[in-house]
Design an enzyme around this catalytic site. Structure first.
Site, PDB file in Angstrom:
ATOM      1  N   SER A 197     -13.300   6.167  15.671  1.00  0.00           N
ATOM      2  CA  SER A 197     -14.475   6.415  14.510  1.00  0.00           C
ATOM      3  C   SER A 197     -15.000   7.393  13.964  1.00  0.00           C
ATOM      4  O   SER A 197     -14.093   7.861  13.212  1.00  0.00           O
ATOM      5  CB  SER A 197     -14.598   4.464  15.487  1.00  0.00           C
ATOM      6  OG  SER A 197     -16.340   4.354  15.017  1.00  0.00           O
ATOM      7  N   ASP A 212     -11.394  -4.141  11.169  1.00  0.00           N
ATOM      8  CA  ASP A 212     -11.135  -4.217  12.450  1.00  0.00           C
ATOM      9  C   ASP A 212     -12.011  -4.648  12.837  1.00  0.00           C
ATOM     10  O   ASP A 212     -12.317  -4.347  14.199  1.00  0.00           O
ATOM     11  CB  ASP A 212     -10.613  -2.628  12.574  1.00  0.00           C
ATOM     12  CG  ASP A 212     -12.274  -1.132  12.336  1.00  0.00           C
ATOM     13  OD1 ASP A 212     -12.508  -2.097  12.106  1.00  0.00           O
ATOM     14  OD2 ASP A 212     -11.129  -0.562  13.068  1.00  0.00           O
ATOM     15  N   HIS A 249     -12.349  -3.190  16.578  1.00  0.00           N
ATOM     16  CA  HIS A 249     -12.875  -1.319  16.946  1.00  0.00           C
ATOM     17  C   HIS A 249     -12.550  -0.437  17.806  1.00  0.00           C
ATOM     18  O   HIS A 249     -11.605   0.534  18.153  1.00  0.00           O
ATOM     19  CB  HIS A 249     -13.614  -0.905  15.642  1.00  0.00           C
ATOM     20  CG  HIS A 249     -14.218   0.271  15.675  1.00  0.00           C
ATOM     21  ND1 HIS A 249     -13.434   0.682  14.555  1.00  0.00           N
ATOM     22  CD2 HIS A 249     -15.157   1.196  16.002  1.00  0.00           C
ATOM     23  CE1 HIS A 249     -13.991   2.078  14.691  1.00  0.00           C
ATOM     24  NE2 HIS A 249     -15.435   2.048  15.172  1.00  0.00           N
TER      25      HIS A 249
END
Length: 665
Positions: A237, A567, A620
């Protein structure tokens, strides 16, 4: 004398037993009945506890003695299978967590935090939110002027693998990947979690904690103590752009604010960077977070239960406090969309243009709150908006502003507006709370929201107008544009280093860059806002909110939020563009032509309870439990190249979208 006393005692006893008095008998029997009632209640409780214990032990016995059907057994882990096939640990591995998932603990605090020394304020049970919410908010907020610690408060990142193995009890982040790495031979000497305070700007992690210097030293140490094998770095991320910042910092000379590693440092020490769910070009949800402390979930909750999160309810001002805290975190500004209209689209066109909504009504169950919203569909008035969507309008105020041709929209220049007049909202009537919105005049608020739409470029002007202090502080550390000339000396400043469109990858032709991310989940792309109204005595400090009453003919517009492929947090265009085009081959962003690989993982919801959050999830965070992704990471760590694990694997339209984006390469 004693025989006489014994005789009298015996006589009195005999009289009482032979001729008992009725009144005395009645008084004796009543307490017995009461005691019997009390005992029966206790007995019932004991029997109940006994039944539960017996059932529990019986279930344990059956669990350990009765064979479990194959269909109910958890699948074999990738680490176990690869270890059996002879795959062993080779390259040292560094894990770099993203925003939110890393734990934070208290080292110094206010009197209200008594008893919390070295206990987690973030990344544990979050029980302190319920016990002392305002104290918790105060300690997690940063100084609004410096972006560093407030006076008298020290909150620091938890060190080691435990920093981000679990985000909360039973909610894994890195734990599954760490366990599988251990199965092929990894341990503390060749596996490290590079934790850092994710609230700070990337430069300030070095200023306050020397996090970048510690990461440099750790990579050098692992390289030297593991047979001079290069390191595999696995960021997740926001960790992807944090490590991108590191790649530039580590080779920059010390006098210029860098790590002094020199031009060949990355080529010498790093084998590959395996980015998981990378937010390279930002996320639109950062805009809604800074604008109104909202996202799709809060918008859905508001549409289902109006007033639930408003200031009128119990006078809590929940979102106002959350917004004030998040406005003190410079890291959120790092996640604003980068590349402007060239990447994210303008008022009339966008990279996703010509692509139909890929989510059918049946698939809308992937959005849990969306599904809940559909169950109450007949109870809520819903406005219908027709496609085609104009995704380039990151924020539109009102249904008409999201549909009209750009020529019919307001041509308001936010920079020309005045923020304050004599009627500024300088106080609220529901307790003490202040935000930068309080300095805005009502006239300015109305003008900002009057038949207007904002793109990825102009939404930055909007944020500078509504939160100038936050943006001045944060934009000293981050930039969101596209470089005209990367050889311009100004791009030597650290604020450009985390933007892949304003910095170069290191001269390391043997390095590999991976973009691994999930696809097939509706992901926030743009929002339709409205002016907030307060019907009660409390006046909200947040004048804008997502219009949760707006739904489209398909799930791509739900609750005032437009969705694209991604996602669930990062759209495909942000996660995949740099590996698909920006860094593909020799470009000005990748001068040495290091290899880049795209690996997409199509989302598949869990098929049984034993799969927990899914072994093929593309979400995610859940993707770090995806067996396909885990296998790819393990093979890369064991020495395989991108070609050896299969090269690119693409399910989305990322290549077509990348072709539509025209930037200088």
């Amino acid at each position: 004398m004693s025989p006489l006393l014994r005789f009298r005692k015996l006589s009195s006893f005999s009289e009482d037993t032979i001729n008992p008095k009725p009144k005395q008998s009645a008084t004796v029997e009543k307490p017995k009945r009461r005691r019997s009632g009390r005992c029966s209640c206790v007995d019932s409780c004991c029997w109940l506890i006994g039944y539960l214990c017996t059932a529990w032990w019986l279930l344990l016995f059956l669990y350990h003695s009765v064979p479990v059907p194959a269909m109910l057994q958890a699948p074999e882990s990738p680490g176990t299978r690869l270890s059996r096939d002879g795959v062993k640990a080779f390259h040292p591995v560094i894990l770099v967590p993203g925003i939110v998932t890393g734990g934070l603990e208290l080292w110094e605090g206010r009197p209200c935090a008594e008893g919390l020394f070295r206990k987690r304020l973030w990344g544990a049970s979050f029980s302190e939110i319920l016990r002392r919410p305002l104290c918790w908010l105060e300690h997690l907020s940063l100084d609004s002027e410096t972006g560093l610690d407030p006076s008298g408060i020290r909150v620091r990142a938890v060190p080691g693998l435990v920093a981000a193995d679990y985000f909360a009890p039973c909610y894994f982040a890195w734990a599954v990947l760490i366990e599988n790495l251990a199965k092929i031979g990894y341990e503390g000497k060749n596996l490290h979690m590079a934790s850092y305070d994710w609230r700070l700007s990337f430069h300030n992690t070095e200023v306050r904690d020397q996090s970048l210097s510690r990461l440099k030293s750790k990579i050098e140490l692992m390289y030297a103590t593991n047979g001079f094998k290069k390191v595999v770095v696995v960021p997740h991320s926001m960790g992807a752009i944090y490590f991108l910042h590191f790649l530039k910092w580590v080779e920059t000379p010390l006098p210029d604010g860098g790590g002094g590693g020199g031009p060949g440092w990355c080529a010498k020490h790093i084998k590959s960077v395996v980015n998981i769910g990378p937010a390279f070009l930002g996320v639109p949800k950062a805009v809604s977070n800074l604008l109104s402390a909202e996202g799709k979930d809060i918008a859905y909750a508001r549409s289902l239960a109006p007033g639930l999160l408003d200031s009128e309810l119990l006078k809590l001002q929940t979102l106002e406090h959350l917004m004030r805290m998040s406005h003190s975190w410079d890291s959120i500004v790092s996640l604003l969309p980068k590349g402007g209209e060239a990447i994210w689209g303008d008022l009339d066109s966008h990279a996703e243009e010509g692509l139909n909504c890929i989510y059918s009504k049946r698939k809308s169950s992937q959005l849990s709150l969306s599904n809940l919203h559909k169950q109450n569909y007949s109870l809520k008035p819903v406005s219908r908006v027709k496609e085609p969507a104009k995704y380039g309008r990151i924020v539109s105020f009102g249904k008409r502003a999201s549909e009209l041709p750009s020529s019919q929209l307001s041509t308001l220049n936010v920079k020309e507006l005045s923020r304050v007049d004599g009627n500024s909202n300088d106080s609220t009537s529901c307790g003490e709370f202040w935000s930068e919105y309080n300095e805005m005049s009502r006239e300015s608020i109305v003008k900002v929201a009057e038949n207007t739409a904002y793109t990825a470029t102009t939404v930055l002007d909007l944020l500078r107008f509504i939160a100038p202090k936050m943006m001045r502080r944060a934009e000293a550390h981050f930039s969101h544009g596209i470089a005209d000339d990367l050889d311009d000396p100004k791009y030597g400043h650290y604020k450009y280093w985390s933007n892949p469109l304003e910095t170069k990858l290191p001269e390391a032709p043997e390095m590999e860059m991976y973009c691994l991310y999930g696809v097939g989940i509706p992901t926030e792309r743009s929002y339709i806002y409205k002016l907030a109204t307060s019907s009660g005595k409390c006046k909200s400090s947040i004048p804008f909110r997502i219009d949760g009453s707006l739904d489209g003919d398909d799930v791509c517009l739900k609750g005032g939020t437009r969705f694209a492929d991604g996602d669930e947090s990062v759209p495909v265009i942000s996660a995949g563009f740099m590996c698909a085009k920006g860094w593909r081959g020799k470009t000005r962003f990748n001068p040495s032509g290091m290899d880049t690989f795209l690996r997409e993982y199509k989302h598949k919801p869990p098929g049984s309870l034993l799969e927990s959050r899914g072994t093929e999830s593309g979400a995610h965070v859940d993707i770090m439990g995806n067996v396909g992704l885990i296998e790819d990471v393990l093979r890369i760590a064991a020495g395989a190249s991108g070609q050896e694990i299969g090269g690119d694997r693409i399910y989305s339209d990322v290549m077509r979208m990348s072709e539509r984006i025209s930037i200088k390469l």
